[in-house]
Structure formats: structure tokens, C-alpha cells
Design an enzyme around this catalytic site. Structure first.
Site, mmCIF file in Angstrom:
data_model
loop_
_atom_site.group_PDB
_atom_site.id
_atom_site.type_symbol
_atom_site.label_atom_id
_atom_site.label_comp_id
_atom_site.label_asym_id
_atom_site.label_seq_id
_atom_site.Cartn_x
_atom_site.Cartn_y
_atom_site.Cartn_z
ATOM 1 N N ASP A 52 -24.418 14.515 -51.440
ATOM 2 C CA ASP A 52 -25.235 15.240 -50.465
ATOM 3 C C ASP A 52 -26.703 14.840 -50.561
ATOM 4 O O ASP A 52 -27.107 14.111 -51.467
ATOM 5 C CB ASP A 52 -25.108 16.748 -50.699
ATOM 6 C CG ASP A 52 -23.709 17.259 -50.431
ATOM 7 O OD1 ASP A 52 -23.169 16.936 -49.358
ATOM 8 O OD2 ASP A 52 -23.160 17.972 -51.297
ATOM 9 N N TYR A 111 -19.337 13.571 -62.842
ATOM 10 C CA TYR A 111 -20.700 13.988 -62.509
ATOM 11 C C TYR A 111 -21.410 14.493 -63.760
ATOM 12 O O TYR A 111 -20.775 14.957 -64.712
ATOM 13 C CB TYR A 111 -20.690 15.126 -61.487
ATOM 14 C CG TYR A 111 -20.357 14.726 -60.077
ATOM 15 C CD1 TYR A 111 -21.361 14.393 -59.168
ATOM 16 C CD2 TYR A 111 -19.033 14.695 -59.627
ATOM 17 C CE1 TYR A 111 -21.061 14.047 -57.861
ATOM 18 C CE2 TYR A 111 -18.722 14.344 -58.323
ATOM 19 C CZ TYR A 111 -19.741 14.020 -57.448
ATOM 20 O OH TYR A 111 -19.438 13.674 -56.155
#
Length: 245
Positions: A52, A111
């Protein structure tokens, strides 16, 4: 056709995200335009993770096809030349089978979320870490995180705009490490829901601040309701580390 797999790092600060969108600047757009400039071919880049706006990457994987063969090292040099002055760089390129797909062939995605936990902000890492001045109880955060390991319905941790067909995901790793004044949260899964990592981090921070008890994370998970979870952690603390195949 020749299929190339590239590994990319970028600072997401000034991008609308990975995916190309009309009227805004994306990482995908910058790379596709760079490839066109040296190859003369309009390509579509497929990424392993659609980060994002504001989210960074250390090892984003993508693939594209060219009609003619080029040496991988030449592709690295050419892309890095044409993406200047943007904060994007390619550090690996290899020829792969035409059956390879950066997104659909991935078996695991990793992540890291970075938090600086001290009374004053980090100037050097501005827009690269989440600064939290209140002391965090890392042990409590670690204990709470264990409730999230494994296969669950993560409805409470998905965004309202998430397009995934199922909220069922399998979190294979959630590890929280404190190194001096920095807290690092490592999360791994075959795939994630939209905002899932950031919503988990936001909820664990409430545990770390002793606003929530450790067991509240399980209650939130069981509720299957985004409204009962914590706030979404800022995008700029999140990094896509790598995808495995």
C-alpha cells in the site's frame, strides 16, 4: 518470450503503492516505464505483494516478459539507470521458466514492522519507523501474539475494503524482538489480507501499552469484527521483506 524475475527494494514514502493506478505515482509504473525505455517493449509487471501507499520493500519480487533475450546483469543496470531519481532499485534479475508467476507461485510472504520506542522521535528514520514514546511491554506483546499463530478467521484484522474471497489465513510466524530502542515484528504467511499486518500490529501495541490484557487479542480474533480490533498501524513502519517459492 523470455520471462525475467527481478528483486526490488524501494521506499514507499512518495508512492501510492505498488500497483499502477491512474493519476498517481506507483512503483509498478516507474519500473514498467524504465523497462520500456531500454527494451522498447510495453510490459506488464506482476508483483509478489501489492504493498500500500507508504509501505516499503526490501525484497519485492516481480516478473515480466520480453520478446528478445537480454543478459540479466544488463537489465539490472538499465532499470537502475532509468528509475532515477526515484527511491527504487533492482538488485537481482534472473531468467525463469514461463510457468513462474511472481504472485501465484509464491508459497510464503514475509514482512517486518519497525517501531522505535523511546521518548524522542527518530530523525534519521523519519517515515521509516513508527515512533511510540510510551514504553511498550514487549513480553506481553509476545504472549498475545501467540494467539494469532496458525490457521484462523482473521476478519477482525482485515480492512473494510479487502477483496479477498476468504478471511481464513495461516500465520506461520509472528516474532517480536527488541533491539536497543527498536522493536521489530516479523510476520510470515502464505498470503495476507488487506491491512492484516498493520491491524495486528496496532492491536498488539495496545497490549504493549497495557491498555489491553494479553487475552484480549484472542477475544478480538474470536469476535470476527474489525470494529473491536485496535487501530491500523501507520504504513511507513511496514516492510515487505521477501517472497519464497
Amino acid at each position: 518470450m523470455y520471462r525475467y524475475k527481478i528483486t526490488i527494494e524501494y521506499l514507499g514514502t512518495h508512492f501510492s503503492g505498488w500497483q499502477r493506478q491512474a493519476g498517481v505515482l506507483s512503483v509498478q509504473q516507474i519500473l514498467e516505464e524504465a523497462i520500456y525505455k531500454f527494451s522498447g517493449e510495453q510490459v506488464t509487471l506482476f508483483g509478489s505483494g501489492r504493498t500500500d501507499a507508504g509501505v516499503h520493500a526490501i525484497g519485492q519480487i516481480a516478473h515480466f516478459d520480453l520478446s528478445k533475450y537480454l543478459e540479466p546483469y544488463k537489465i539490472i543496470k538499465a532499470i537502475n539507470y532509468f528509475v532515477r531519481p526515484y527511491a527504487v532499485g533492482v538488485w537481482n534479475c534472473e531468467l525463469v521458466s514461463n510457468n513462474f508467476h511472481a504472485r501465484f507461485s509464491a508459497t510464503s510472504r514475509h514482512y517486518i514492522y519497525r517501531i522505535v520506542n523511546r521518548t524522542y522521535p527518530s530523525v534519521i528514520d523519519l517515515n521509516r519507523v513508527w515512533w511510540i514514546s510510551a514504553p511498550l511491554d514487549v513480553l506481553a506483546m509476545q504472549q498475545a501474539a501467540t494467539y494469532l499463530l496458525g490457521k484462523h478467521d482473521f476478519t477482525s484484522f482485515r480492512s473494510s475494503s479487502c477483496q479477498s474471497k476468504s478471511p481464513i489465513k495461516t500465520l506461520t510466524e509472528i516474532n517480536i524482538i527488541k533491539e536497543y530502542e527498536e522493536i521489530k515484528l516479523y510476520l510470515s504467511a502464505p498470503s495476507f489480507l488487506h491491512y492484516m499486518v498493520r491491524n495486528i500490529v496496532g492491536s498488539l501495541v495496545l497490549v504493549g501499552k497495557n491498555i489491553w490484557q494479553v487475552e484480549q487479542i484472542k477475544n478480538v480474533l474470536d469476535a470476527k469484527d474489525r470494529k473491536v480490533a485496535g487501530p491500523t498501524a501507520p504504513a511507513f513502519g511496514l516492510y515487505f521483506i521477501k517472497a519464497e517459492y
